[in-house]
Design a protein around this motif. Structure first.
Motif, PDB file in Angstrom:
ATOM      1  N   LEU A 201       0.826  -1.202   0.000  1.00  0.00           N
ATOM      2  CA  LEU A 201       0.000   0.000   0.000  1.00  0.00           C
ATOM      3  C   LEU A 201       0.866   1.259   0.000  1.00  0.00           C
ATOM      4  N   ASP A 203       3.817   1.244  -1.424  1.00  0.00           N
ATOM      5  CA  ASP A 203       4.403   1.249  -2.771  1.00  0.00           C
ATOM      6  C   ASP A 203       3.477   1.893  -3.805  1.00  0.00           C
ATOM      7  N   ILE A 204       2.179   1.612  -3.690  1.00  0.00           N
ATOM      8  CA  ILE A 204       1.262   2.179  -4.697  1.00  0.00           C
ATOM      9  C   ILE A 204       0.778   3.567  -4.289  1.00  0.00           C
ATOM     10  N   PHE A 206      -1.005   4.417  -1.635  1.00  0.00           N
ATOM     11  CA  PHE A 206      -2.312   4.490  -0.967  1.00  0.00           C
ATOM     12  C   PHE A 206      -2.147   4.762   0.521  1.00  0.00           C
ATOM     13  N   LEU A 215      -5.517   2.933   8.913  1.00  0.00           N
ATOM     14  CA  LEU A 215      -5.829   2.105   7.750  1.00  0.00           C
ATOM     15  C   LEU A 215      -5.525   0.632   8.004  1.00  0.00           C
ATOM     16  N   LEU A 219      -8.004  -2.788   8.047  1.00  0.00           N
ATOM     17  CA  LEU A 219      -7.792  -3.954   7.186  1.00  0.00           C
ATOM     18  C   LEU A 219      -7.552  -5.215   8.028  1.00  0.00           C
ATOM     19  N   ILE A 239      -1.222 -11.681  -5.271  1.00  0.00           N
ATOM     20  CA  ILE A 239      -1.729 -10.387  -5.770  1.00  0.00           C
ATOM     21  C   ILE A 239      -0.809  -9.261  -5.305  1.00  0.00           C
ATOM     22  N   GLU A 242       2.440  -9.120  -7.329  1.00  0.00           N
ATOM     23  CA  GLU A 242       2.252  -8.527  -8.656  1.00  0.00           C
ATOM     24  C   GLU A 242       1.980  -7.032  -8.560  1.00  0.00           C
ATOM     25  N   THR A 243       1.266  -6.634  -7.496  1.00  0.00           N
ATOM     26  CA  THR A 243       0.983  -5.209  -7.299  1.00  0.00           C
ATOM     27  C   THR A 243       2.289  -4.439  -7.098  1.00  0.00           C
ATOM     28  N   ALA A 246       4.022  -3.953 -10.284  1.00  0.00           N
ATOM     29  CA  ALA A 246       3.378  -2.871 -11.044  1.00  0.00           C
ATOM     30  C   ALA A 246       3.842  -1.519 -10.513  1.00  0.00           C
ATOM     31  N   ALA A 247       3.922  -1.413  -9.174  1.00  0.00           N
ATOM     32  CA  ALA A 247       4.310  -0.135  -8.565  1.00  0.00           C
ATOM     33  C   ALA A 247       5.745   0.233  -8.921  1.00  0.00           C
TER      34      ALA A 247
ATOM     35  N   ALA B 246      -0.971   2.110 -10.847  1.00  0.00           N
ATOM     36  CA  ALA B 246       0.379   1.544 -10.848  1.00  0.00           C
ATOM     37  C   ALA B 246       0.578   0.676 -12.079  1.00  0.00           C
ATOM     38  N   LEU B 251       2.353   5.712 -11.727  1.00  0.00           N
ATOM     39  CA  LEU B 251       3.221   5.996 -10.583  1.00  0.00           C
ATOM     40  C   LEU B 251       4.648   6.167 -11.073  1.00  0.00           C
TER      41      LEU B 251
END
Lengths: 256, 256
Positions: A201, A203-204, A206, A215, A219, A239, A242-243, A246-247, B246, B251
């Motif tokens: 979170l 990294d992206i 958020f 937060l 969660l 997930i 991979e996220t 992407a970041a 992302a 990003l």
């Protein structure tokens, strides 16, 4: 045990209801049907509504009086509207199921007696019963279809039988257990997941580490109550991995 | 509370069964019937079998898809044969009744979903359900008449309601109010979340649309049983939105 339980239908008018009752019985594992002076039987309509429970209809015993239908019984339970002038031991369907199986377990013979579509059982007939059974219903619309009434009592007989057999607890628990206990993610796996989630979170973009605003607590509360199992944990971790790629722009670079 | 519980019949072929279901519902105090793409409705046969529950038929809502039938629901329970490849939380009718009343007591909206006469619900439809309900039945003759199945579940709902009403008069139910169901995400919000989740997983390359391998079914099962509330839903949707950014390399570009 279930073979010790007979269903007795008194003066049934509509053969479709006899068929519906036969189907409900066979669905719940009951097979002994006794018809007291039915208006129209045998009948194609009964077989049509039985939808494959023809064997129950074929072996049904047709008799002239309730007395004949009750030969050999040790406990007789009769369905009844709630208020009758003569007070009588009154059971609900669940108690009726328990009583039937309890009696069958010690070798007794049980009759579940159902009255006419519109008029039910007469007071005289009800006095032949050891217990009255009332299906709880909307006081403004209380008359169940005959097949539906047989369905409810036969269902409760089956539930009581399964409980007695111990099947209910065993099979249900095995199924649930196969999903749950042994395969649940452990506390430390959950902690590693939360660490991974928090980092992802960040990294992206958020989650701002300088201003986390509860937060992660929210969660944790969500996933904590979800009994996450190992297979699901592997998916969630996959997930996140991979996220994070992407970041880091790795997807983007690969695409270029 | 009973008005929070709707009965949903999917693709019913025989109007008589719709009538039988309506009668069973009204007998047990339920009034909200939703018909998904029925083959033949309205119909004289439905009214004949309803035997006075015409008001339930008259106010029945007819919709084209299961999705429409589930708008606003917080808990969806679908009837199912016992063995399915993907394991799912499985309740018996008694647990279904208790779950329905528990949810209704805190203001939730419940759907009891019944499939086609011969084919039941499809796997896709079953995946929309938070819980599957299996009516215990004779393994050799397990398919209940649709009206009879509605009768059994509606009966268990009424039994649970009567028990809750009995308790309510005894004890104050303050605790339940603390988790108001008004705060729970509805089924349609959950569907939009699943769509967003699926798209995000495709975007980051975790889900191959050509070879989905039950991934979404597993994730539906996880989140479906978690009673996700609105605040949590906002967080999850926010995470997905940032994840998609992302994946698009936004990003990465910003950082450059």
């Amino acid at each position: 045990m279930l073979e010790n339980i007979r269903v007795v239908l008194v003066n049934t008018s509509h053969p479709g209801n006899i068929g519906g009752a036969a189907r409900a019985m066979k669905n719940m594992g009951l097979s002994r049907l006794v018809l007291v002076d039915p208006l129209d039987f045998p009948s194609h309509e009964a077989n049509a509504r039985a939808s494959g429970a023809d064997d129950v209809l074929a072996s049904a015993q047709v008799v002239a009086t309730l007395e004949e239908a009750l030969v050999g019984t040790t406990v007789v339970l009769g369905t009844s509207a709630r208020d009758r002038r003569i007070p009588w031991p009154l059971l609900d369907p669940r108690e009726c199921g328990a009583k039937s199986i309890e009696e069958a377990a010690r070798g007794g013979e049980i009759a579940l007696v159902f009255g006419r579509e519109h008029a039910g059982l007469t007071n005289e007939e009800l006095q032949r019963c050891h217990f009255h059974v009332h299906i709880p219903s909307n006081p403004d619309f209380s008359s169940l279809n005959l097949g539906a009434a047989v369905q409810v009592l036969a269902y409760e007989v089956r539930m009581a039988w399964l409980a007695a057999e111990g099947q209910a607890s065993k099979t249900e628990k095995v199924e649930v257990a196969s999903v749950k206990s042994a395969e649940l993610a452990t506390s430390d796996e959950m902690e590693r997941f939360y660490d991974h989630l928090e980092q992802s979170l960040v990294d992206i973009g958020f989650l701002d580490p300088q201003s986390p605003r509860h937060l992660m607590a929210r969660l944790r509360r969500l996933y904590g109550r979800s009994s996450v199992n190992r297979a699901e944990m592997n998916i969630l971790r996959g997930i996140l991995t991979e996220t994070q790629k992407a970041a880091r722009g790795e997807l983007h670079k690969r695409k270029d």
